[in-house]
Write a protein that holds these residues in place. Structure first.
Motif, PDB file in Angstrom:
ATOM      1  N   UNK A 179       0.608  -1.319  -0.018  1.00  0.00           N
ATOM      2  CA  UNK A 179       0.006   0.060  -0.006  1.00  0.00           C
ATOM      3  C   UNK A 179       0.900   1.335   0.079  1.00  0.00           C
ATOM      4  N   UNK A 180       1.790   1.430   0.730  1.00  0.00           N
ATOM      5  CA  UNK A 180       2.682   2.447   0.869  1.00  0.00           C
ATOM      6  C   UNK A 180       3.409   2.634  -0.157  1.00  0.00           C
ATOM      7  N   UNK A 181       4.319   1.601  -0.823  1.00  0.00           N
ATOM      8  CA  UNK A 181       4.720   1.638  -1.805  1.00  0.00           C
ATOM      9  C   UNK A 181       3.888   2.176  -3.232  1.00  0.00           C
ATOM     10  N   UNK A 182       3.005   1.616  -3.423  1.00  0.00           N
ATOM     11  CA  UNK A 182       1.958   2.004  -4.159  1.00  0.00           C
ATOM     12  C   UNK A 182       1.697   3.380  -4.254  1.00  0.00           C
ATOM     13  N   UNK A 280      -6.161   9.205   4.081  1.00  0.00           N
ATOM     14  CA  UNK A 280      -7.342   8.715   3.031  1.00  0.00           C
ATOM     15  C   UNK A 280      -7.321   9.891   1.964  1.00  0.00           C
ATOM     16  N   UNK A 281      -7.616  11.079   2.260  1.00  0.00           N
ATOM     17  CA  UNK A 281      -7.648  12.182   1.371  1.00  0.00           C
ATOM     18  C   UNK A 281      -6.298  12.296   0.337  1.00  0.00           C
ATOM     19  N   UNK A 282      -4.993  12.084   0.943  1.00  0.00           N
ATOM     20  CA  UNK A 282      -4.111  11.935  -0.037  1.00  0.00           C
ATOM     21  C   UNK A 282      -4.295  10.925  -0.881  1.00  0.00           C
ATOM     22  N   UNK A 283      -4.604   9.856  -0.389  1.00  0.00           N
ATOM     23  CA  UNK A 283      -4.824   8.455  -1.465  1.00  0.00           C
ATOM     24  C   UNK A 283      -5.618   8.752  -2.584  1.00  0.00           C
ATOM     25  N   UNK A 284      -6.826   9.485  -2.414  1.00  0.00           N
ATOM     26  CA  UNK A 284      -7.575   9.771  -3.353  1.00  0.00           C
ATOM     27  C   UNK A 284      -7.205  10.723  -4.302  1.00  0.00           C
ATOM     28  N   UNK A 317      -5.873  -0.546   3.226  1.00  0.00           N
ATOM     29  CA  UNK A 317      -5.718   0.262   4.475  1.00  0.00           C
ATOM     30  C   UNK A 317      -6.459  -0.220   5.604  1.00  0.00           C
ATOM     31  N   UNK A 318      -7.704  -0.725   5.372  1.00  0.00           N
ATOM     32  CA  UNK A 318      -8.405  -1.455   6.408  1.00  0.00           C
ATOM     33  C   UNK A 318      -7.704  -2.463   6.949  1.00  0.00           C
TER      34      UNK A 318
END
Length: 536
Positions: A179-182, A280-284, A317-318
């Motif tokens: 997740x963090x790498x992507x 969450x907002x940064x991912x979106x 994330x969950x």
């Protein structure tokens, strides 16, 4: 003058007859790789990334400073204790050997109960918020259903045998890395297409106001090294694996934690980053490069591949949040079971399941407490997620750190009490080094407790700038009394629970004292170092 012989140092403290009965049910299924993934899953917390990023670039500066003055000393401290005393129950046993059963018992209740507070508090609310942002709203009763499902799925995983349960932290560590790498790769793509927000050098300058706001969440993300020691007797070779895993996981966590914070700062303006939804907002925002757009008012809409990848990331994330709670529970619950079997709590909760080899009763009790907290908190905050998050996270951190204030000094005491215990790893620098790491680690967690209970402590003193009121969580703006009560009252309740637990352990303590008296006719187990050592 002939010197009286000194008792041998304990290698595997027997603690009490009650725990001796349970020890045979443990299963040695943890290898070095398992311990490494366990620690990565523990240290890389996804629930506080947004809170650190919300403080702006100075968050990275303070992260670097605390890595040197807290993370490193703390790792050295636990590496010595974990390799010198590789006993099931880890922190409880160290504190028990250093300060006695009563102190260790109260301390252990705080350490253990912080887990259901954390799971039913900040972890649960972030998971619910993520679901609503990426999938579907959870109106009314559905929010309770989803939250309880999150808690009890975790409880089911914690109950499993270590052979099965160890795959949960492995899955959690892999989910974090992917997740963090992507996310970081997506930040690069986003930067190429849209550019990034400038981060002026001056914004990296650390300030005391920033320190007070950041120290709780940063140090909270730097703790967890002691958790594998709670399952030391389920490891193949704890004396070797604990120090090596601490070193490797510590380096990995710095990269996995610092990279996403920098990515968030590049993508979102600091004023738009919230403690709850920052990551969450940064991912979106970055996933719009795969499909979607950001409206003029900041509303983010994902479409096509962006929507699909966003959903996958949300699921990751969950899973990361769930596995964080599970991993901490696997350690904290085991230590609490040892304490109860040793007479520092109800013996009924000290039972290890013959079928699973895990403390099932403590696991279930924790899930019940987390469920109660979820329901109560959702009602008290009227569904205000930010307020629920701030109060829950603050309470989880302060409860854990109060226990550390007692546990960390065990290093100094045990060096003095048991100097001949084999130490595969030792804090360098002799007793000066031991005192240095103990003072740094203990002092910083103690200061963290103060600023959690009273946000803004020291801000504006002696003519300095800033306002203490501004350090309150935004969701508690102008409500210092309400916030303080949300921290102090539960802490007082937890101490009462600790006293009740200790009182309930009286029958086990009497049996242990009678056994010791029958063998020597002298002192009770708590007053003899020899009684902690099997076979002497």
């Amino acid at each position: 003058m002939t010197q009286a012989p000194q008792p041998a140092d304990p290698a595997t403290p027997d603690l009490s007859e009650g725990w001796g009965e349970q020890r045979s049910r443990l299963r040695k299924d943890l290898r070095r790789r398992d311990v490494l993934f366990f620690l990565i899953c523990t240290l890389v917390g996804l629930d506080t990334i947004g809170s650190v990023a919300a403080q702006g670039p100075q968050g990275l500066s303070w992260m670097a400073v605390l890595a040197l003055v807290f993370f490193l000393p703390y790792g050295l401290l636990v590496a010595e204790l974990g390799s010198a005393f590789p006993v099931q129950g880890g922190p409880y046993v160290w504190t028990r050997l250093a300060f006695g059963r009563f102190t260790a018992g109260l301390n252990q209740v705080l350490y253990w109960i912080s887990n259901p507070v954390w799971v039913g508090g900040s972890l649960c609310i972030i998971a619910l918020t993520t679901w609503e942002q990426f999938f579907t709203p959870l109106p009314g009763l559905w929010k309770y259903v989803a939250g309880l499902a999150f808690i009890w799925i975790g409880a089911f995983a914690v109950v499993q045998s270590v052979r099965v349960g160890k795959w949960v932290p492995i899955a959690g560590a892999v989910a974090r890395i992917v997740l963090l790498g992507f996310f970081l790769i997506s930040v690069v793509v986003y930067a190429i297409e849209h550019g990034v927000h400038a981060l002026p050098t001056g914004q990296f300058a650390p300030t005391y106001v920033g320190f007070v706001g950041l120290v709780p969440v940063l140090i909270f993300n730097y703790v967890g090294f002691e958790l594998p020691s709670s399952a030391a007797e389920e490891m193949k070779n704890p004396r070797r694996d604990i120090p090596l895993s601490i070193l490797r996981s510590g380096l990995a966590s710095l990269v996995l934690y610092g990279g996403p914070i920098l990515g968030i700062l590049f993508v979102l303006p600091a004023k738009e980053i919230g403690g709850l939804g920052g990551f969450i907002d940064a991912c979106k925002a970055v996933f719009t490069v795969y499909g979607g757009h950001v409206a003029a008012d900041g509303t983010i809409t994902l479409t096509g591949a962006g929507s699909v990848l966003g959903g996958i990331a949300a699921a990751g994330l969950i899973i990361g949040l769930l596995t964080s709670g599970i991993t901490w529970a696997m350690g904290a619950h085991r230590a609490q079971a040892v304490a109860c079997a040793d007479g520092a709590g109800p013996a009924w909760f000290g039972r290890i399941s013959e079928r699973y080899g895990t403390p099932v009763r403590v696991n279930i009790l924790s899930a019940v407490l987390a469920s109660i907290l979820l329901v109560v908190a959702l009602n008290l905050t009227q569904g205000n997620g930010e307020k629920y998050f701030a109060a829950g996270l603050g309470l989880a951190i302060s409860t854990t750190f109060i226990s550390y204030v007692i546990t960390f000094p065990s290093l100094v005491v045990l060096r003095r009490k048991y100097p001949r215990t084999p130490r595969p790893y030792q804090v360098p620098g002799g007793m000066a080094g031991v005192w240095t790491v103990t003072i740094l680690a203990t002092g910083l967690v103690a200061f963290t407790v103060v600023v959690l209970v009273w946000p803004g402590f020291g801000v504006g003193w002696f003519g300095t700038g800033g306002s203490a009121a501004a350090s309150l969580p935004p969701s508690f703006a102008g409500q210092r009394l309400q916030y303080t009560l949300s921290q102090v009252l539960p802490l007082a309740l937890f101490l009462v629970i600790g006293l009740v637990f200790y009182a309930c352990g009286a029958p086990a303590r009497r049996r242990s004292a009678e056994r010791a008296g029958a063998g020597s006719g002298e002192r009770a187990p708590d007053t003899q170092a020899e009684d902690l050592v099997p076979g002497l």
